[in-house]
Design an enzyme around this catalytic site. Structure first.
Site, PDB file in Angstrom:
ATOM      1  N   TYR A 117      -4.321  -3.346  -9.751  1.00 54.23           N
ATOM      2  CA  TYR A 117      -3.915  -2.930  -8.151  1.00 54.23           C
ATOM      3  C   TYR A 117      -3.093  -4.046  -7.597  1.00 54.23           C
ATOM      4  CZ  TYR A 117      -4.969  -2.807  -3.269  1.00 54.23           C
ATOM      5  OH  TYR A 117      -4.696  -2.806  -1.954  1.00 54.23           O
ATOM      6  N   VAL A 139       1.648  -3.484   3.916  1.00 55.98           N
ATOM      7  CA  VAL A 139       1.809  -4.923   4.607  1.00 55.98           C
ATOM      8  C   VAL A 139       2.899  -5.774   4.234  1.00 55.98           C
ATOM      9  CG1 VAL A 139      -0.806  -5.087   5.141  1.00 55.98           C
ATOM     10  CG2 VAL A 139       0.087  -5.794   3.047  1.00 55.98           C
ATOM     11  N   TYR A 154      -4.525   4.503   7.789  1.00 57.53           N
ATOM     12  CA  TYR A 154      -5.877   3.769   7.942  1.00 57.53           C
ATOM     13  C   TYR A 154      -6.456   4.182   9.610  1.00 57.53           C
ATOM     14  CZ  TYR A 154      -3.516   0.731   4.577  1.00 57.53           C
ATOM     15  OH  TYR A 154      -3.195   0.456   3.352  1.00 57.53           O
ATOM     16  N   SER A 209       0.758  -1.284  -0.047  1.00 54.94           N
ATOM     17  CA  SER A 209      -0.055  -0.040   0.009  1.00 54.94           C
ATOM     18  C   SER A 209       0.635   1.144  -0.088  1.00 54.94           C
ATOM     19  CB  SER A 209      -0.770  -0.059   1.340  1.00 54.94           C
ATOM     20  OG  SER A 209      -2.010  -0.787   0.776  1.00 54.94           O
ATOM     21  N   LYS A 243       0.105   3.196  -2.842  1.00 56.77           N
ATOM     22  CA  LYS A 243      -1.112   4.227  -3.293  1.00 56.77           C
ATOM     23  C   LYS A 243      -1.076   5.551  -3.269  1.00 56.77           C
ATOM     24  CE  LYS A 243      -4.173   0.580  -0.594  1.00 56.77           C
ATOM     25  NZ  LYS A 243      -4.623   0.150   0.490  1.00 56.77           N
TER      26      LYS A 243
HETATM   27  N1  GLU Z   1      -2.254  -5.796  -1.309  1.00 52.20           N
HETATM   28  C1  GLU Z   1      -2.630  -5.480  -0.177  1.00 52.20           C
HETATM   29  C2  GLU Z   1      -4.226  -5.547   0.071  1.00 52.20           C
HETATM   30  O1  GLU Z   1      -4.743  -5.106  -0.556  1.00 52.20           O
HETATM   31  C3  GLU Z   1      -2.238  -4.109   0.356  1.00 52.20           C
HETATM   32  C4  GLU Z   1      -2.650  -3.599   1.937  1.00 52.20           C
HETATM   33  C5  GLU Z   1      -1.558  -2.934   2.502  1.00 52.20           C
HETATM   34  O2  GLU Z   1      -0.442  -2.896   2.339  1.00 52.20           O
HETATM   35  O3  GLU Z   1      -1.931  -1.874   3.604  1.00 52.20           O
HETATM   36  O4  GLU Z   1      -4.409  -6.244   0.884  1.00 52.20           O
END
Ligand code: GLU
Length: 309
Positions: free
Chosen positions: A190, A260, A242, A64, A67
């Protein structure tokens, strides 16, 4: 203002090496293979000085942390109004993969930092087909890192075959008319975006580019329009962490984004970008050492944006 130097970075690395709380992500099976003890720090100043300590050149998937950069790319591609029409800028207070706040009354996913919003942003990527769209995205990322990054095919396939929750989010958005593009293609993009391989040093240069108002401090190339850097840093500040974003803004006071895969970036606007790689995560999905290092650095240097000066 104290400028961070190598000795400070080394001290931060040493001070947090013993911190072994948290656990490596396993819900994407391939991520479970990460070395839980890996620990790299990197910092890139707006003037182009790079400091690195520990496992700064160990590759891992960006997840993420991608993003904000893909959001920035969409802003540059389509303009602020067109992107705002598809994705909001409101924090959710929920986890990154929440379905709860998606309902037919909400016209758009809440923000581009949670999965729903990020999938909607990925769906905006221009191109004649999946290859062209991935290429467009990788070219945009290369302006931030200063070199072309690869996609880890194993991690991509692993998330692609197990990402049922993200698939559900995407299909709900399709059902509610929040996305128009072919949803399976948008999901693939994605998942590929999340599986881009970076190092802590790469992430520091990417964060340093945001700190330098969109110009890569190492290559001198513009990666993002200054007005869109403002937008990206705003959503990182309010939504990047988050369901811990409020506490983070209060305690650390810097725009940040976690992934993550164990990566975490924080931006001191006009000054530097910081990146940490340490794959043990807390309950929110944030690198435990990463969070602790950011807290310590912010405190030591008085980096909180609203610190009285
Ligand atoms: N590819 C992960 C998901 O969509 C990214 C989540 C993250 O890094 O917070 O669950």
């Amino acid at each position: 203002m104290t400028t961070p130097d190598r000795a400070l970075l080394e001290a931060l690395h040493r001070d947090h090496l013993g911190l072994s709380d948290g656990a490596v992500a396993t819900y994407i099976p391939e991520l479970a293979k990460a070395d839980p003890d890996a620990f790299g720090l990197a910092l890139c100043t707006a003037a182009g000085e790079v400091l690195t300590v520990g496992d700064h050149d160990a590759p891992f998937t960006i997840q993420s942390v991608s993003k904000p950069f893909v959001y920035g790319m969409a802003l540059d591609d389509h303009g602020r109004d067109a992107v705002l029409a598809r994705v909001g800028v409101e924090p959710t207070g929920d986890a990154f993969n929440s379905i709860i706040t998606l309902d037919e009354r909400s016209k758009r996913p809440h923000n581009p930092m949670v999965n729903a919003g990020a999938i909607a942003v990925a769906a905006l990527t221009p191109g004649a087909g999946p290859t062209e769209r991935l290429d467009h995205l990788l070219a945009a990322m290369a302006r931030f890192t200063g070199h072309r990054v690869a996609v880890d095919v194993s991690v991509f396939m692993s998330e692609r075959s197990t990402g049922h929750r993200n698939r559900a989010i995407a299909h709900l958005m399709l059902n509610f008319g929040m996305v128009e593009a072919s949803i399976d293609e948008a999901l693939d993009l994605y998942f590929q975006q999340c599986a881009m391989l970076v190092t802590a040093r790469d992430l520091a240069v990417m964060a340093g580019t945001l700190a330098n108002w969109g110009v890569n401090p190492l290559t001198g190339e513009r990666a993002l329009a200054p007005a869109h850097v403002r937008d990206v840093l705003s959503v990182m500040y309010t939504c990047g962490m988050y369901d811990a974003a409020g506490q983070w803004a209060h305690d650390v006071g810097l725009p940040a984004k976690s992934g993550v895969g164990g990566g975490l970036i924080a931006v001191a606007p006009g000054r530097f970008g910081l990146a940490i790689y340490a794959p043990r995560l807390d309950a929110h999905g944030h690198s435990v050492r990463g969070v602790a290092v950011c807290r310590a650095l912010s405190q030591r240097l008085g980096l909180h944006l609203f610190e009285p000066r």
